[in-house]
Design a protein around this motif. Structure first.
Motif, PDB file in Angstrom:
ATOM      1  N   THR A 237       0.910  -0.751   0.039  1.00 50.52           N
ATOM      2  CA  THR A 237       0.138   0.019   0.020  1.00 50.52           C
ATOM      3  C   THR A 237       0.728   1.134   0.644  1.00 50.52           C
ATOM      4  N   TYR A 238       1.864   1.269   0.575  1.00 50.99           N
ATOM      5  CA  TYR A 238       2.185   2.234   0.941  1.00 50.99           C
ATOM      6  C   TYR A 238       4.210   2.258   0.620  1.00 50.99           C
ATOM      7  N   THR A 239       5.156   2.921   0.604  1.00 50.25           N
ATOM      8  CA  THR A 239       6.501   2.680   0.964  1.00 50.25           C
ATOM      9  C   THR A 239       6.642   3.449   2.701  1.00 50.25           C
ATOM     10  N   ASP A 240       7.712   2.458   2.408  1.00 51.12           N
ATOM     11  CA  ASP A 240       8.162   2.330   4.532  1.00 51.12           C
ATOM     12  C   ASP A 240       8.397   3.971   4.899  1.00 51.12           C
ATOM     13  N   GLU A 241       8.969   4.569   4.339  1.00 55.10           N
ATOM     14  CA  GLU A 241       8.475   6.293   5.090  1.00 55.10           C
ATOM     15  C   GLU A 241       6.461   6.924   5.072  1.00 55.10           C
ATOM     16  N   VAL A 242       6.276   6.788   4.734  1.00 57.64           N
ATOM     17  CA  VAL A 242       4.676   6.909   4.301  1.00 57.64           C
ATOM     18  C   VAL A 242       3.804   6.399   5.346  1.00 57.64           C
ATOM     19  N   LEU A 243       4.022   4.889   5.516  1.00 57.54           N
ATOM     20  CA  LEU A 243       3.655   4.180   6.782  1.00 57.54           C
ATOM     21  C   LEU A 243       3.934   4.025   8.037  1.00 57.54           C
ATOM     22  N   CYS A 244       5.653   5.344   7.918  1.00 58.86           N
ATOM     23  CA  CYS A 244       5.739   5.577   8.998  1.00 58.86           C
ATOM     24  C   CYS A 244       5.182   6.519   9.658  1.00 58.86           C
ATOM     25  N   ARG A 245       5.011   7.095   8.460  1.00 61.21           N
ATOM     26  CA  ARG A 245       3.979   8.798   9.084  1.00 61.21           C
ATOM     27  C   ARG A 245       3.119   8.207   9.551  1.00 61.21           C
ATOM     28  N   ILE A 246       2.568   7.807   8.264  1.00 64.35           N
ATOM     29  CA  ILE A 246       0.595   7.254   9.166  1.00 64.35           C
ATOM     30  C   ILE A 246       0.943   6.091  10.393  1.00 64.35           C
ATOM     31  N   GLY A 247       2.036   5.376  10.533  1.00 65.93           N
ATOM     32  CA  GLY A 247       1.683   4.300  11.720  1.00 65.93           C
ATOM     33  C   GLY A 247       0.859   3.457  11.253  1.00 65.93           C
ATOM     34  N   PRO A 248       0.976   2.333  12.135  1.00 60.51           N
ATOM     35  CA  PRO A 248       0.288   0.358  11.882  1.00 60.51           C
ATOM     36  C   PRO A 248      -1.373   0.634  12.004  1.00 60.51           C
ATOM     37  N   GLY A 249      -1.589   1.850  12.550  1.00 59.09           N
ATOM     38  CA  GLY A 249      -3.135   2.200  12.794  1.00 59.09           C
ATOM     39  C   GLY A 249      -4.083   0.858  11.496  1.00 59.09           C
ATOM     40  N   PRO A 250      -3.640   1.496  10.038  1.00 60.42           N
ATOM     41  CA  PRO A 250      -4.521   0.492   9.045  1.00 60.42           C
ATOM     42  C   PRO A 250      -3.860  -0.504   8.524  1.00 60.42           C
TER      43      PRO A 250
END
Lengths: 340, 340
Positions: A237-250
């Protein structure tokens, strides 16, 4: 085996990508399977050679809207085409409640039976044989905000060849018996000796195996299944960087996470899908970022799926993206639906 | 007033026409209304300037899938765009049960409130004023296999002009008072005389009125509403000949039936929609048959709607089909969604 993406966007459709759906069938089969059915899947099917009348089963990975909101309309359209064959609907428990609720509130009656197959549990579990006669199907529990599964499709009917050395050893002369043995029938020779087909056929080749996973933030859950598979189709769904910014919630995977799990399993072909719309717009983020991140962690054959991409898995386990795309080269222009 | 068709096919989508949906707004308004929301409506909206954030209300004519299966996905996408404003959902009773069932089984939570407005009964009934602040909305019961309604949208805020003769009669000299009277404010003149705005403004023009009807086999039920309307948008699913062959079971109107009712009501503009897919394929039946049948029974301005057609109703009550179609001439080619 072959499959075609009908949607590759996460959460919402964009102008270029619809929400999740994938059509799959074994080599030469008429019947096919649909994995997930986001809103607008039937519209996508209109632009491909897949026919609703030949659809054997729908496998829903999980009950989020971008993976199942196209199901009621698809069922209704199959009804208007006078489908009579039963349709298998496999998925986690809310699938049945979702559809029965929609059917009851919107007066949707179907001239064919729905055969619900509930998938559940945590380990990989085989679905009943009748679900796809030519493919063995197993469901593996994944990790997401709601119960989510990956489906493993394994060829069931493998063609076998006569082994000349074995024929000679068994003393079977060229003749009518060869054809029957080739078809797997045991025979009795003119001299009265019985010959079992299994004794004169070469060992079957490895059955091809394709995994199509639902939303999942722990791709390593598929490690065991993927070790014996030729293809893994998995979200990124994302790159690592975006995943870190969004957090693990989704509870989604990054391209790196998916690629690393595929590398650990040694699966030779990896197809990424379910891309966040943020990578599809003009801006700082691009599909190339996802690809670059995956390539750094995975050395096999890597593909980022586009809507309408068709893939064929050859008998040597090599996955090809087909350039001659029937889904895009029909008699009407591909964009006809959006025009007068 | 203006409106745009997002879907004009009956029952199932085709390559050229999606199932029912229509966007409508009053002149110069930011907020808009959606009438019906078949599957794929949000995909259509992506190709138009209409924004989900500015959507004020959805009016569902009836709870058949080709008029409402796009609603869950549209609500989900509005949520992902972080909409916070409440959304009005007006329609017959199953609308709420349908949506709440889908939301419960698919884990759909919304960051904005849904304001359900149930329409029912048999006579035309006014919906609460807050539904569309700039448009009065009334629902008229129609005749279909499930409860179905037509919605009448009437301009609520009419601009008025100062009447020079009345100004002179009231002795109001040119000056600051004119501006305030023009805006509808009562004033006290420098010499102490009060003047009521209503006494010096010209009578307001007739409020424009557009009816958008749901599926219906008795268009004469709209006769009373249509007598005072400038535009009737109504289904014409078949020609008379096909309707006779199919029989009355599906409870749809023929082009002749709709045209005859529009003629009886004297409504000056008639827009036909909801065409059976059989008229959209190559074969013996054609859209021209529907048009010919309607023209024979109706002498007003007749239109057969296409997906993405935009219409504007001018202040003289003349309806125009806009050629410069923003829905088709965006920055991306109209067919981009179906291509890579």
């Amino acid at each position: 085996m072959e499959f075609q993406f009908l949607g590759t966007s996460a959460g919402t459709p964009t102008r270029r990508r619809n929400v999740s759906a994938l059509a799959l069938r074994s080599e030469g089969a008429r019947h096919w399977a649909l994995v997930d059915c986001g809103e607008g899947t039937q519209h996508r099917i209109l632009r491909t050679p897949w026919s609703l009348n030949d659809l054997r089963a729908v496998f829903v990975t999980h009950l989020h809207g971008d993976h199942c909101y196209g199901l009621p309309g698809l069922l209704a359209s199959a009804a208007m085409m006078n489908r009579t064959a039963p349709l298998v609907l496999a998925g986690p428990a809310p699938l049945r409640a979702f559809l029965e609720g929609v059917m009851a509130t919107t007066g949707l009656g179907l001239p064919y039976a729905l055969d619900f197959v509930e998938v559940g549990g945590t380990a990989a579990s085989a679905l009943p044989d009748h679900v796809m006669p030519d493919l063995a199907v197993a469901a593996t529990a994944l990790s997401h905000r709601v119960p989510s599964f990956g489906y493993t499709f394994t060829e069931r009917r493998l063609e076998r060849k006569l082994d000349p050395a074995r024929l000679q050893a068994a003393g079977v002369a060229r003749g009518a018996a060869w054809g029957r043995l080739q078809r797997g029938e045991d025979v009795v020779l003119p001299d009265g000796r019985p010959v079992r087909a299994d004794d004169v056929l070469a060992p079957p080749r490895k059955a091809r195996r394709v995994i199509v996973a639902g939303d999942n933030d722990r791709p390593e859950l598929l490690l065991e299944e993927a070790r014996s598979a030729e293809v893994l189709v998995h979200e990124a769904t994302y790159t690592d960087e975006v995943l870190c910014r969004i957090g693990p919630g989704p509870q989604h995977s990054s391209a790196r996470m998916t690629a690393a799990a595929a590398a650990a399993a040694g699966v030779p072909n990896l197809v990424l899908t379910h891309f966040s719309p943020r990578y599809q717009q003009h801006g700082a983020l691009a599909m190339a970022d996802l690809e670059e991140e995956a390539r750094a962690a995975y050395g096999g054959r890597l593909f980022l799926a586009n809507d309408f991409d068709r893939f064929q898995l050859d008998r040597d386990g090599v996955l090809h993206r087909l350039e001659d795309d029937a889904g895009k080269a029909g008699p009407a222009p591909a964009g006809a639906q959006a025009q007068r």
